[in-house]
Design a protein around this motif. Structure first.
Motif, PDB file in Angstrom:
ATOM      1  N   HIS A  96       0.842  -1.179   0.000  1.00  0.00           N
ATOM      2  CA  HIS A  96       0.000   0.000   0.000  1.00  0.00           C
ATOM      3  C   HIS A  96       0.879   1.231   0.000  1.00  0.00           C
ATOM      4  CE1 HIS A  96      -3.423   2.531   0.605  1.00  0.00           C
ATOM      5  NE2 HIS A  96      -3.011   2.967   1.765  1.00  0.00           N
ATOM      6  N   SER A  97       0.558   2.153  -0.817  1.00  0.00           N
ATOM      7  CA  SER A  97       1.256   3.427  -0.806  1.00  0.00           C
ATOM      8  C   SER A  97       0.238   4.512  -1.030  1.00  0.00           C
ATOM      9  CB  SER A  97       2.325   3.458  -1.892  1.00  0.00           C
ATOM     10  OG  SER A  97       1.737   3.283  -3.160  1.00  0.00           O
ATOM     11  N   ARG A  98       0.478   5.639  -0.454  1.00  0.00           N
ATOM     12  CA  ARG A  98      -0.452   6.750  -0.599  1.00  0.00           C
ATOM     13  C   ARG A  98      -0.132   7.514  -1.880  1.00  0.00           C
ATOM     14  NH1 ARG A  98      -0.909   5.475   4.392  1.00  0.00           N
ATOM     15  NH2 ARG A  98      -2.392   6.191   5.875  1.00  0.00           N
ATOM     16  N   GLY A  99      -0.965   7.376  -2.891  1.00  0.00           N
ATOM     17  CA  GLY A  99      -0.831   8.154  -4.098  1.00  0.00           C
ATOM     18  C   GLY A  99       0.013   7.528  -5.196  1.00  0.00           C
ATOM     19  N   LEU A 116      -9.682   0.200  -1.559  1.00  0.00           N
ATOM     20  CA  LEU A 116     -10.767   0.054  -0.592  1.00  0.00           C
ATOM     21  C   LEU A 116     -10.466  -1.074   0.399  1.00  0.00           C
ATOM     22  CD1 LEU A 116     -13.441   0.932   0.539  1.00  0.00           C
ATOM     23  CD2 LEU A 116     -14.595  -0.438  -1.224  1.00  0.00           C
ATOM     24  N   ILE A 117      -9.953  -2.193  -0.087  1.00  0.00           N
ATOM     25  CA  ILE A 117      -9.580  -3.294   0.815  1.00  0.00           C
ATOM     26  C   ILE A 117      -8.551  -2.796   1.824  1.00  0.00           C
ATOM     27  CG2 ILE A 117      -8.381  -5.522   0.957  1.00  0.00           C
ATOM     28  CD1 ILE A 117      -9.717  -6.195  -1.805  1.00  0.00           C
ATOM     29  N   LEU A 118      -7.520  -2.118   1.335  1.00  0.00           N
ATOM     30  CA  LEU A 118      -6.475  -1.618   2.231  1.00  0.00           C
ATOM     31  C   LEU A 118      -7.013  -0.561   3.197  1.00  0.00           C
ATOM     32  CD1 LEU A 118      -3.545  -1.457  -0.319  1.00  0.00           C
ATOM     33  CD2 LEU A 118      -3.837  -3.085   1.552  1.00  0.00           C
ATOM     34  N   LYS A 119      -7.947   0.264   2.732  1.00  0.00           N
ATOM     35  CA  LYS A 119      -8.537   1.279   3.606  1.00  0.00           C
ATOM     36  C   LYS A 119      -9.344   0.639   4.730  1.00  0.00           C
ATOM     37  CE  LYS A 119     -11.264   5.470   3.590  1.00  0.00           C
ATOM     38  NZ  LYS A 119     -11.814   6.535   2.789  1.00  0.00           N
ATOM     39  N   ILE A 120     -10.133  -0.370   4.414  1.00  0.00           N
ATOM     40  CA  ILE A 120     -10.920  -1.066   5.436  1.00  0.00           C
ATOM     41  C   ILE A 120      -9.985  -1.707   6.456  1.00  0.00           C
ATOM     42  CG2 ILE A 120     -12.499  -2.998   5.858  1.00  0.00           C
ATOM     43  CD1 ILE A 120     -13.744  -2.349   3.064  1.00  0.00           C
ATOM     44  N   ALA A 125      -7.864  -1.390  11.826  1.00  0.00           N
ATOM     45  CA  ALA A 125      -6.655  -1.996  12.410  1.00  0.00           C
ATOM     46  C   ALA A 125      -6.747  -3.526  12.378  1.00  0.00           C
ATOM     47  CB  ALA A 125      -6.435  -1.484  13.833  1.00  0.00           C
ATOM     48  N   LEU A 126      -7.104  -4.054  11.201  1.00  0.00           N
ATOM     49  CA  LEU A 126      -7.292  -5.487  11.051  1.00  0.00           C
ATOM     50  C   LEU A 126      -5.957  -6.185  10.847  1.00  0.00           C
ATOM     51  CD1 LEU A 126     -10.364  -5.404   8.646  1.00  0.00           C
ATOM     52  CD2 LEU A 126     -10.368  -5.647  11.132  1.00  0.00           C
ATOM     53  N   ASP A 127      -5.897  -7.435  11.273  1.00  0.00           N
ATOM     54  CA  ASP A 127      -4.717  -8.267  11.073  1.00  0.00           C
ATOM     55  C   ASP A 127      -4.717  -8.733   9.621  1.00  0.00           C
ATOM     56  OD1 ASP A 127      -2.768 -10.240  10.957  1.00  0.00           O
ATOM     57  OD2 ASP A 127      -3.425 -11.253  12.780  1.00  0.00           O
ATOM     58  N   LYS A 128      -3.666  -8.387   8.882  1.00  0.00           N
ATOM     59  CA  LYS A 128      -3.601  -8.747   7.467  1.00  0.00           C
ATOM     60  C   LYS A 128      -3.650 -10.252   7.257  1.00  0.00           C
ATOM     61  CE  LYS A 128       1.380  -8.135   7.541  1.00  0.00           C
ATOM     62  NZ  LYS A 128       1.574  -7.533   8.820  1.00  0.00           N
ATOM     63  N   ASN A 129      -3.137 -11.026   8.220  1.00  0.00           N
ATOM     64  CA  ASN A 129      -3.176 -12.483   8.097  1.00  0.00           C
ATOM     65  C   ASN A 129      -4.607 -13.009   8.175  1.00  0.00           C
ATOM     66  OD1 ASN A 129      -0.394 -12.885   7.783  1.00  0.00           O
ATOM     67  ND2 ASN A 129      -0.082 -12.754   9.978  1.00  0.00           N
ATOM     68  N   GLU A 130      -5.442 -12.358   8.982  1.00  0.00           N
ATOM     69  CA  GLU A 130      -6.847 -12.772   9.079  1.00  0.00           C
ATOM     70  C   GLU A 130      -7.590 -12.490   7.768  1.00  0.00           C
ATOM     71  OE1 GLU A 130      -8.826 -11.271  12.559  1.00  0.00           O
ATOM     72  OE2 GLU A 130      -7.203 -11.951  13.860  1.00  0.00           O
ATOM     73  N   GLY A 142      -4.962 -16.027  -2.373  1.00  0.00           N
ATOM     74  CA  GLY A 142      -4.610 -14.847  -1.597  1.00  0.00           C
ATOM     75  C   GLY A 142      -5.314 -13.598  -2.099  1.00  0.00           C
ATOM     76  N   VAL A 143      -5.345 -12.577  -1.257  1.00  0.00           N
ATOM     77  CA  VAL A 143      -6.042 -11.331  -1.568  1.00  0.00           C
ATOM     78  C   VAL A 143      -5.558 -10.731  -2.887  1.00  0.00           C
ATOM     79  CG1 VAL A 143      -6.452  -8.966  -0.786  1.00  0.00           C
ATOM     80  CG2 VAL A 143      -6.544 -10.829   0.851  1.00  0.00           C
ATOM     81  N   LYS A 144      -4.250 -10.715  -3.106  1.00  0.00           N
ATOM     82  CA  LYS A 144      -3.714 -10.094  -4.318  1.00  0.00           C
ATOM     83  C   LYS A 144      -4.073 -10.858  -5.586  1.00  0.00           C
ATOM     84  CE  LYS A 144       0.152  -8.026  -4.310  1.00  0.00           C
ATOM     85  NZ  LYS A 144       1.563  -7.661  -4.256  1.00  0.00           N
TER      86      LYS A 144
END
Length: 170
Positions: A96-99, A116-120, A125-130, A142-144
């Motif tokens: 994730h990078s801003r811009g 949007l996924i990264l924003k949520i 403050a969700l655990d990326k592994n979850e 995987g998500v990607k």
């Protein structure tokens, strides 16, 4: 005699933008065309079992990269290139990078869905592994690696599980 040629292949995404694949090709002959469906189903199952049992050995994996190119981590568990902490080795982490988009960025969904996924994840403050495990459970990837339709399903589930604090999410 009728000759049947069957192929089965599988490619798995691995951490650090790596992947591996394995395929098997089999040829056989049958006496008449009434056996095509039965023999085809038998061969498919045989090939699938062979590939699935063989592909479980991942072999060499590249070392993870933990920086964003400027020597400073992002402070939130994410970096602008790679991410540590994959759930089962079948998905890549998040970037994730801003811009700006990282050079090695390779999400399969749209950039708006990715954002949007990264924003949520960030807002809650969700655990990326979850979240990675949620994608694995729902889509076996995987998500990607989620396409636009699958990413839309994941987003809908995340919005349902984690509604926006102010009722709006852009």
């Amino acid at each position: 005699m009728i000759k049947l040629t069957c192929d089965y292949a599988k490619k798995l995404g691995l951490p650090n933008y790596s992947s591996h694949q394995f395929s098997i090709r089999l040829e056989t002959e049958i006496a008449d065309e009434s056996q095509v469906q039965t023999e085809s189903a038998r061969l498919y199952k045989l090939l699938q079992e062979g590939v699935d049992s063989s592909i479980q050995e991942t072999g060499f994996l590249p070392e993870p990269t933990k920086t964003n190119g400027n020597g400073n981590g992002s402070g939130n568990g994410y970096s602008n290139g790679y991410c540590n902490g994959n759930v089962n080795g079948n998905g890549n982490g998040y970037s994730h990078s801003r811009g700006t988009r990282p050079v090695a960025d390779s999400w399969r969904c749209s950039s708006k869905q990715k954002d949007l996924i990264l924003k949520i994840i960030e807002e809650n403050a969700l655990d990326k592994n979850e979240i990675e495990q949620l994608a694995q459970d729902r889509f076996s990837k995987g998500v990607k690696f989620l396409n636009k339709l699958e990413a839309g399903g994941l987003i809908s589930e995340l919005i349902e599980l984690y509604p926006s604090q102010n009722g709006r999410r852009k």
